[in-house]
Each structure stands twice: as structure tokens, then as C-alpha cells.
Design an enzyme around this catalytic site. Structure first.
Site, short mmCIF file in Angstrom:
data_model
loop_
_atom_site.label_atom_id
_atom_site.label_comp_id
_atom_site.label_asym_id
_atom_site.label_seq_id
_atom_site.Cartn_x
_atom_site.Cartn_y
_atom_site.Cartn_z
N GLU A 99 0.84 -1.22 0.00
CA GLU A 99 0.00 0.00 0.00
C GLU A 99 0.87 1.26 0.00
O GLU A 99 1.99 1.24 0.51
CB GLU A 99 -0.85 0.02 1.28
CG GLU A 99 -2.31 -0.28 1.09
CD GLU A 99 -3.11 0.82 0.40
OE1 GLU A 99 -2.56 1.59 -0.42
OE2 GLU A 99 -4.31 0.90 0.67
N ASP A 100 0.31 2.34 -0.53
CA ASP A 100 1.04 3.61 -0.46
C ASP A 100 0.92 4.25 0.93
O ASP A 100 1.91 4.50 1.59
CB ASP A 100 0.56 4.58 -1.56
CG ASP A 100 -0.95 4.84 -1.56
OD1 ASP A 100 -1.68 4.20 -0.77
OD2 ASP A 100 -1.41 5.68 -2.36
N ASP A 103 -4.18 5.56 6.20
CA ASP A 103 -4.70 6.84 6.71
C ASP A 103 -5.76 6.52 7.77
O ASP A 103 -5.43 6.26 8.93
CB ASP A 103 -5.26 7.60 5.50
CG ASP A 103 -5.63 9.04 5.81
OD1 ASP A 103 -5.13 9.59 6.78
OD2 ASP A 103 -6.43 9.61 5.04
N PHE A 152 -1.65 16.37 3.54
CA PHE A 152 -1.98 15.73 2.27
C PHE A 152 -0.73 15.68 1.38
O PHE A 152 -0.18 16.70 1.01
CB PHE A 152 -3.11 16.49 1.57
CG PHE A 152 -3.71 15.71 0.44
CD1 PHE A 152 -4.58 14.68 0.69
CD2 PHE A 152 -3.35 16.00 -0.87
CE1 PHE A 152 -5.13 13.92 -0.34
CE2 PHE A 152 -3.89 15.25 -1.92
CZ PHE A 152 -4.78 14.22 -1.65
N ARG A 165 1.82 12.19 -9.73
CA ARG A 165 2.30 10.82 -9.49
C ARG A 165 3.76 10.65 -9.89
O ARG A 165 4.48 9.83 -9.34
CB ARG A 165 1.48 9.81 -10.29
CG ARG A 165 0.07 9.60 -9.79
CD ARG A 165 -0.49 8.32 -10.42
NE ARG A 165 -1.95 8.30 -10.40
CZ ARG A 165 -2.70 7.93 -9.38
NH1 ARG A 165 -2.12 7.53 -8.27
NH2 ARG A 165 -4.02 7.93 -9.45
P1 5GP Z 1 -7.63 4.95 4.28
O1 5GP Z 1 -8.68 3.97 3.89
O2 5GP Z 1 -6.54 4.36 5.14
O3 5GP Z 1 -8.21 6.20 4.87
O4 5GP Z 1 -7.02 5.49 2.95
C1 5GP Z 1 -5.93 5.00 2.33
C2 5GP Z 1 -5.85 5.61 0.97
O5 5GP Z 1 -6.22 6.98 0.98
C3 5GP Z 1 -4.43 5.58 0.47
O6 5GP Z 1 -4.15 4.35 -0.18
C4 5GP Z 1 -4.40 6.77 -0.47
O7 5GP Z 1 -4.86 6.37 -1.74
C5 5GP Z 1 -5.41 7.73 0.13
N1 5GP Z 1 -4.68 8.76 0.91
C6 5GP Z 1 -4.55 8.84 2.24
N2 5GP Z 1 -3.80 9.91 2.60
C7 5GP Z 1 -3.48 10.53 1.44
C8 5GP Z 1 -2.68 11.69 1.13
O8 5GP Z 1 -2.11 12.38 1.98
N3 5GP Z 1 -2.56 11.99 -0.20
C9 5GP Z 1 -3.17 11.27 -1.17
N4 5GP Z 1 -2.98 11.67 -2.42
N5 5GP Z 1 -3.89 10.17 -0.92
C10 5GP Z 1 -4.05 9.80 0.37
#
Ligand code: 5GP
Length: 181
Positions: A99-100, A103, A152, A165
Site C-alpha cells: 500500500e502507499d 490513513d 496531504f 504521481r
Molecule cells: P484509508 O482507507 O486508510 O483512509 O485510505 C488510504 C488511501 O487513501 C491511500 O491508499 C491513499 O490512496 C489515500 N490517501 C490517504 N492519505 C493521502 C494523502 O495524503 N494523499 C493522497 N494523495 N492520498 C491519500
């Protein structure tokens, strides 16, 4: 792209490269002799995935899933939907989700639940970035690159409205960019 849209560089190319090398080494040691499938989560994990894969010192299979995420907004909806599923079976194999960012943790909860139904031998997670301040569920990556503050970020595969990206580093986007939309 306007470079004024970037508030600051959070992680340089070199910092990322060194960390990904360490992760590759550690994961390779842990999965020595095991049938490992790296499951990359599109599209944000593309850079991390392709660099990590090349730092692995054991044979691996690779596959991808795409799930719905932010779209054009900078807030999560909480809803997760599969846009692209795996091509290969993971039954009886060891799955490592790549995963990237973790959050709120909702995406991971969903992915693990979904993959568990396919009866893999194990499921673990490696994330490049963790934003623990925003967590809504009890999730934690098993392997982690960097813990970052609640800002962000974009770059190194991670987008805002499909832009940024291709930046080789991870940067904080200037809030004005998404607040004026
Ligand atoms: P979660 O379900 O944990 O809230 O979200 C995870 C996903 O939200 C990540 O895989 C990513 O795609 C997106 N995300 C969370 N934080 C950021 C951020 O700071 N920037 C961007 N571009 N995407 C984010």
C-alpha cells in the site's frame, strides 16, 4: 505542473530508496522459502511496488488490485469498492499487501477481510507511509516505511486528481491547491 503547488518535500528520493532497500531485505528474510504473492494496490503504490519488488532477494509472484479511494477530494468517503480484482489465486499462499498510505485504515480493513475469504496462508501489509493521527479503525502495517504527520501528500505514485504521481519524491501539497476547487 506548477512547482508553487508543492509546500515542502517530505521525503527525498534518497531517503525513499534507502528505506525501500531495507524493507526489501527484511521482508526477504522473513519470507525465505515461502510462496509469496505481492499484491500491489493501484494506482498509488506503483512506484513503491516496482522499487520494492526489485529489492526482494527471494522469488515472488506479483498481482494487483484497484480500489476506489479519494477521487478528486482530499477527504476519504469511507466507502471502498473493488475496481480491479486479482488475476491469480492466493489460496494457500502468503499474501503481502503493498500500500502507499495507511490513513483512516478503512481501506486496509476492507482489503484484508476480502482477501481472507480466499484462504491464503497468511496476510500481511507493507505500507510506504502511515498517518496514525487519522486512524478510525485498529489497523497497523506489519512493515512500514515512514510515519508522517496529518498532511496531504503527493508524489512517488501518489496523486491529487491524477496529477503529481511522477514526482520522484514525496511532497506536501499546498492546501490552496485543493481548497480552491
Ligand atoms: P484509508 O482507507 O486508510 O483512509 O485510505 C488510504 C488511501 O487513501 C491511500 O491508499 C491513499 O490512496 C489515500 N490517501 C490517504 N492519505 C493521502 C494523502 O495524503 N494523499 C493522497 N494523495 N492520498 C491519500
Amino acid at each position: 505542473m506548477n512547482s508553487n503547488n508543492i509546500k515542502e518535500i517530505l521525503l527525498t528520493e534518497l531517503q525513499i530508496k534507502n528505506k525501500v532497500r531495507e524493507l526489501g531485505k527484511e521482508i526477504s528474510q522473513d519470507y525465505q522459502g515461502k510462496d509469496l504473492v505481492l499484491v500491489g494496490i493501484l494506482k498509488g503504490a506503483i512506484c513503491f511496488f516496482s522499487d520494492l519488488m526489485r529489492e526482494m532477494q527471494i522469488p515472488v509472484n506479483v498481482d494487483f488490485m484497484a480500489v476506489s479511494s479519494y477521487g478528486n477530494a482530499s477527504q476519504t468517503s469511507g466507502a471502498v469498492r473493488i475496481l480491479k480484482d486479482l488475476d491469480i489465486s492466493v489460496e494457500g499462499r502468503h499474501v503481502l499487501i503493498v500500500e502507499d498510505i495507511v490513513d483512516t485504515g478503512l481501506t486496509l480493513t476492507y482489503l484484508k477481510h476480502n482477501l481472507r475469504a480466499r484462504k491464503p496462508s497468511s496476510i500481511k501489509v507493507v505500507a510506504l507511509l502511515d498517518k496514525p493521527d487519522r486512524r478510525l479503525v485498529d489497523e497497523k502495517p506489519d512493515y512500514l516505511g515512514f510515519t508522517i504527520p496529518d498532511e496531504f501528500v503527493v508524489g512517488y505514485g501518489i496523486d491529487y486528481a491524477e496529477q503529481y504521481r511522477s514526482l520522484p519524491y514525496v511532497a506536501v501539497l499546498a492546501p490552496a491547491v485543493y481548497q480552491h476547487k
